[in-house]
Design a protein around this motif. Structure first.
Motif, PDB file in Angstrom:
ATOM      1  N   THR A  16       0.833  -1.209   0.000  1.00  0.00           N
ATOM      2  CA  THR A  16       0.000   0.000   0.000  1.00  0.00           C
ATOM      3  C   THR A  16       0.867   1.258   0.000  1.00  0.00           C
ATOM      4  N   THR A  17       1.897   1.275   0.861  1.00  0.00           N
ATOM      5  CA  THR A  17       2.749   2.475   0.897  1.00  0.00           C
ATOM      6  C   THR A  17       3.575   2.580  -0.391  1.00  0.00           C
ATOM      7  N   ALA A  18       3.907   1.441  -1.007  1.00  0.00           N
ATOM      8  CA  ALA A  18       4.607   1.487  -2.302  1.00  0.00           C
ATOM      9  C   ALA A  18       3.731   2.220  -3.329  1.00  0.00           C
ATOM     10  N   LEU A  19       2.436   1.895  -3.349  1.00  0.00           N
ATOM     11  CA  LEU A  19       1.516   2.547  -4.300  1.00  0.00           C
ATOM     12  C   LEU A  19       1.408   4.043  -4.020  1.00  0.00           C
ATOM     13  N   MET A  20       1.280   4.398  -2.740  1.00  0.00           N
ATOM     14  CA  MET A  20       1.157   5.821  -2.387  1.00  0.00           C
ATOM     15  C   MET A  20       2.413   6.586  -2.800  1.00  0.00           C
ATOM     16  N   LEU A  78       5.589  10.320  -8.957  1.00  0.00           N
ATOM     17  CA  LEU A  78       5.363  10.645 -10.365  1.00  0.00           C
ATOM     18  C   LEU A  78       4.573  11.949 -10.523  1.00  0.00           C
ATOM     19  N   GLY A  79       4.314  12.623  -9.426  1.00  0.00           N
ATOM     20  CA  GLY A  79       3.661  13.933  -9.493  1.00  0.00           C
ATOM     21  C   GLY A  79       2.155  13.868  -9.586  1.00  0.00           C
ATOM     22  N   ILE A  80       1.566  12.746  -9.208  1.00  0.00           N
ATOM     23  CA  ILE A  80       0.107  12.608  -9.274  1.00  0.00           C
ATOM     24  C   ILE A  80      -0.485  13.090  -7.949  1.00  0.00           C
ATOM     25  N   GLY A  81      -1.497  13.960  -8.021  1.00  0.00           N
ATOM     26  CA  GLY A  81      -2.086  14.486  -6.782  1.00  0.00           C
ATOM     27  C   GLY A  81      -3.410  15.162  -7.040  1.00  0.00           C
ATOM     28  N   LYS A  82      -3.653  16.209  -6.276  1.00  0.00           N
ATOM     29  CA  LYS A  82      -4.951  16.913  -6.279  1.00  0.00           C
ATOM     30  C   LYS A  82      -5.363  17.314  -7.704  1.00  0.00           C
ATOM     31  N   GLY A  83      -6.632  17.034  -8.019  1.00  0.00           N
ATOM     32  CA  GLY A  83      -7.162  17.434  -9.334  1.00  0.00           C
ATOM     33  C   GLY A  83      -6.936  16.399 -10.423  1.00  0.00           C
ATOM     34  N   ASP A  84      -6.077  15.422 -10.157  1.00  0.00           N
ATOM     35  CA  ASP A  84      -5.795  14.392 -11.171  1.00  0.00           C
ATOM     36  C   ASP A  84      -6.765  13.219 -11.031  1.00  0.00           C
ATOM     37  N   GLU A  85      -7.044  12.595 -12.168  1.00  0.00           N
ATOM     38  CA  GLU A  85      -7.834  11.357 -12.153  1.00  0.00           C
ATOM     39  C   GLU A  85      -6.929  10.190 -12.541  1.00  0.00           C
ATOM     40  N   VAL A  86      -7.115   9.078 -11.848  1.00  0.00           N
ATOM     41  CA  VAL A  86      -6.358   7.855 -12.149  1.00  0.00           C
ATOM     42  C   VAL A  86      -7.363   6.761 -12.480  1.00  0.00           C
ATOM     43  N   THR A  90     -10.596  -5.086  -7.549  1.00  0.00           N
ATOM     44  CA  THR A  90      -9.274  -5.187  -6.927  1.00  0.00           C
ATOM     45  C   THR A  90      -9.444  -5.079  -5.425  1.00  0.00           C
ATOM     46  N   PHE A  91      -8.324  -5.258  -4.720  1.00  0.00           N
ATOM     47  CA  PHE A  91      -8.316  -4.985  -3.281  1.00  0.00           C
ATOM     48  C   PHE A  91      -8.302  -3.470  -3.101  1.00  0.00           C
ATOM     49  N   GLN A  92      -8.970  -3.005  -2.064  1.00  0.00           N
ATOM     50  CA  GLN A  92      -9.167  -1.557  -1.954  1.00  0.00           C
ATOM     51  C   GLN A  92      -7.886  -0.755  -1.738  1.00  0.00           C
ATOM     52  N   ALA A  93      -6.757  -1.440  -1.395  1.00  0.00           N
ATOM     53  CA  ALA A  93      -5.493  -0.713  -1.230  1.00  0.00           C
ATOM     54  C   ALA A  93      -5.129   0.042  -2.507  1.00  0.00           C
ATOM     55  N   THR A  94      -5.463  -0.531  -3.659  1.00  0.00           N
ATOM     56  CA  THR A  94      -5.143   0.109  -4.941  1.00  0.00           C
ATOM     57  C   THR A  94      -5.768   1.506  -5.007  1.00  0.00           C
ATOM     58  N   THR A  95      -7.061   1.556  -4.710  1.00  0.00           N
ATOM     59  CA  THR A  95      -7.771   2.819  -4.893  1.00  0.00           C
ATOM     60  C   THR A  95      -7.601   3.742  -3.685  1.00  0.00           C
ATOM     61  N   ASN A  96      -7.392   3.139  -2.512  1.00  0.00           N
ATOM     62  CA  ASN A  96      -7.103   3.987  -1.340  1.00  0.00           C
ATOM     63  C   ASN A  96      -5.843   4.814  -1.583  1.00  0.00           C
ATOM     64  N   TYR A 147      -5.348   8.721  -1.163  1.00  0.00           N
ATOM     65  CA  TYR A 147      -4.371   9.254  -0.204  1.00  0.00           C
ATOM     66  C   TYR A 147      -3.490  10.342  -0.799  1.00  0.00           C
ATOM     67  N   VAL A 148      -3.176  10.261  -2.114  1.00  0.00           N
ATOM     68  CA  VAL A 148      -2.337  11.322  -2.697  1.00  0.00           C
ATOM     69  C   VAL A 148      -3.190  12.501  -3.175  1.00  0.00           C
ATOM     70  N   GLY A 149      -4.491  12.431  -2.924  1.00  0.00           N
ATOM     71  CA  GLY A 149      -5.367  13.566  -3.247  1.00  0.00           C
ATOM     72  C   GLY A 149      -6.001  13.468  -4.621  1.00  0.00           C
ATOM     73  N   ALA A 150      -5.737  12.369  -5.353  1.00  0.00           N
ATOM     74  CA  ALA A 150      -6.304  12.214  -6.693  1.00  0.00           C
ATOM     75  C   ALA A 150      -7.635  11.471  -6.619  1.00  0.00           C
ATOM     76  N   LYS A 151      -8.291  11.332  -7.795  1.00  0.00           N
ATOM     77  CA  LYS A 151      -9.612  10.700  -7.816  1.00  0.00           C
ATOM     78  C   LYS A 151      -9.528   9.361  -8.557  1.00  0.00           C
ATOM     79  N   PRO A 152      -9.971   8.272  -7.913  1.00  0.00           N
ATOM     80  CA  PRO A 152     -10.008   7.006  -8.654  1.00  0.00           C
ATOM     81  C   PRO A 152     -11.194   6.990  -9.618  1.00  0.00           C
ATOM     82  N   VAL A 153     -10.944   6.558 -10.849  1.00  0.00           N
ATOM     83  CA  VAL A 153     -12.001   6.416 -11.856  1.00  0.00           C
ATOM     84  C   VAL A 153     -12.026   4.933 -12.212  1.00  0.00           C
ATOM     85  N   PHE A 154     -13.204   4.323 -12.069  1.00  0.00           N
ATOM     86  CA  PHE A 154     -13.271   2.865 -12.175  1.00  0.00           C
ATOM     87  C   PHE A 154     -13.600   2.392 -13.586  1.00  0.00           C
TER      88      PHE A 154
END
Ligand SMILES: Cc1ncc(COP(=O)(O)O)c(C=O)c1O
Length: 362
Positions: free
Chosen positions: A55-59, A65-73, A79-85, A89-96
């Motif tokens: 989980t911390t590796a993903l965060m 890579l500069g992904i944060g607020k205002g970005d969509e991923v 998946t397991f929720q760690a992916t989207t959490n 956590y970095v302030g971006a929005k998960p898009v499913f």
């Protein structure tokens, strides 16, 4: 009870941990560096940054890579929720994105439909150790100027077109949690070929410091310890052997179970070698929950990964995600069940698993 998974820990692992304990260097030190070098060269990337968990590796990877607020991923709903959490956590929005019902992995057609001007990255998950359609996903990233971050937490040693999962993205992340194909108890790693990403990731891992007591940004302690790394080094040497045992078990199950009309065995595309983190059946007769109960009652530890798409979790519903977003993931989550496939199985265990499954509809 035949457990769904069991870590393969022998005398070599015990000795390696004992050596670290005797050395006095318990925290991130030479063993961690050695594990980073060996694991990254095994997968085929230039750098590895070991972390406290997958989980911390993903965060860290997303932030580095500069992904944060205002970005969509864009990521998979299944998946397991760690992916989207990690995305949140970095302030971006998960898009499913929805999934391919045969491979259970993110469907590139669905991914394409979800791209907006705010999309910054695509985050595929190689679910159950089966690699995603990396050619299509790389093309989509290239055509749209997007970053590619692989969640390879379940895919140690899996291959796509002869290349290892975790070597396709701008960064990739692994977990070495106790149930994974190789384990460090808790632990994770980011892999990348980018010097910028590695230098950012090292800072983010260690209190935002570029060197000791020189802090450049706000961050946590996400380090791995040398105790975990020593365990990982021994496990890494066994990974191909352990995966071969998983593949042998999977082959046996597919041969023995393919004729049963009320279930479907895993589909594997020709250009993919899975790591067989899970062997997952689809139960087609609408009786998945009954089957799960029956298997566990008969001493076979089966599990459902995952009982609902991530966005159906109460927390995700509370932040505005709604049922119906990814209909295929919703259907598949009601059909899947994983049976034990790990290297801990004996031939008798395998026979018992097959006989028990065959007894379900008698
Ligand atoms: C797909 C996926 N992503 C992320 C994680 C998180 O890893 P960890 O449990 O090491 O934090 C896991 C494992 O639990 C996982 O299966």
């Amino acid at each position: 009870m035949i457990p769904i998974s069991k870590p393969d820990i022998g005398e070599d692992e015990i000795r390696a941990v004992e050596d670290v304990l005797r050395s006095g260097f318990l925290v991130q030190h030479e063993k961690t560096k050695e594990f980073e070098d060996d694991f990254s060269s095994y997968i085929g990337t230039r750098y590895g940054i070991a972390t406290s968990s997958g989980t911390t590796a993903l965060m860290i990877a997303l932030e580095a890579l500069g992904i944060g607020k205002g970005d969509e991923v864009i990521t998979t709903a299944f998946t397991f929720q760690a992916t989207t959490n990690a995305i949140l956590y970095v302030g971006a929005k998960p898009v499913f994105a929805d999934i391919d019902p045969k491979t259970f992995n993110m469907d590139p057609d669905s991914v394409e439909k979800k791209i907006t001007e705010n999309t910054k990255a695509i985050m595929p998950v190689h679910l159950y150790g089966q690699t995603c359609d990396m050619k299509r996903l790389q093309e989509i990233c290239y055509d749209n100027g997007l970053l590619l971050v692989e969640d390879a937490a379940q895919a140690h040693g899996a291959e796509y077109d002869g290349k290892k999962a975790g070597s396709f993205g701008d960064a990739s992340c692994f977990s070495f949690y106790a149930t994974k194909n190789i384990v460090t108890a808790e632990g994770g790693m980011i892999l990348t070929n980018s010097e910028d990403a590695v230098s950012n990731a090292r800072k983010i891992r260690n209190h935002g410091q570029s060197e000791q007591y020189l802090q450049e940004l706000l961050s946590y302690n996400f380090r791995m310890t040398d105790i975990n790394a020593a365990l990982g080094l021994v496990q890494l040497r066994k990974l191909d052997f352990l995966n071969a045992k998983r593949a042998e078990n999977a082959k046996f199950f597919t041969k023995e179970l393919s004729d049963i009309d009320w279930l479907e065995t895993p589909f594997v595309p020709d250009n993919v070698i899975p790591s067989w983190h899970q062997y997952t059946l689809k139960i087609l007769n609408g009786r998945r929950d009954e089957f799960l109960q029956y298997m566990n009652d008969n001493g076979i530890g089966c599990r459902v990964y995952y009982p609902m798409p991530v966005y159906m979790q109460p927390f995700y519903q509370s932040i505005g995600f709604k049922e119906g977003l990814c209909p295929i993931a919703e259907r598949v989550s009601r059909e899947v069940v994983s049976i034990p496939v790990g290297p801990h199985l004996t031939e008798d265990d395998r026979e018992k698993i097959v006989e028990t499954i065959k007894g379900f509809e008698k």
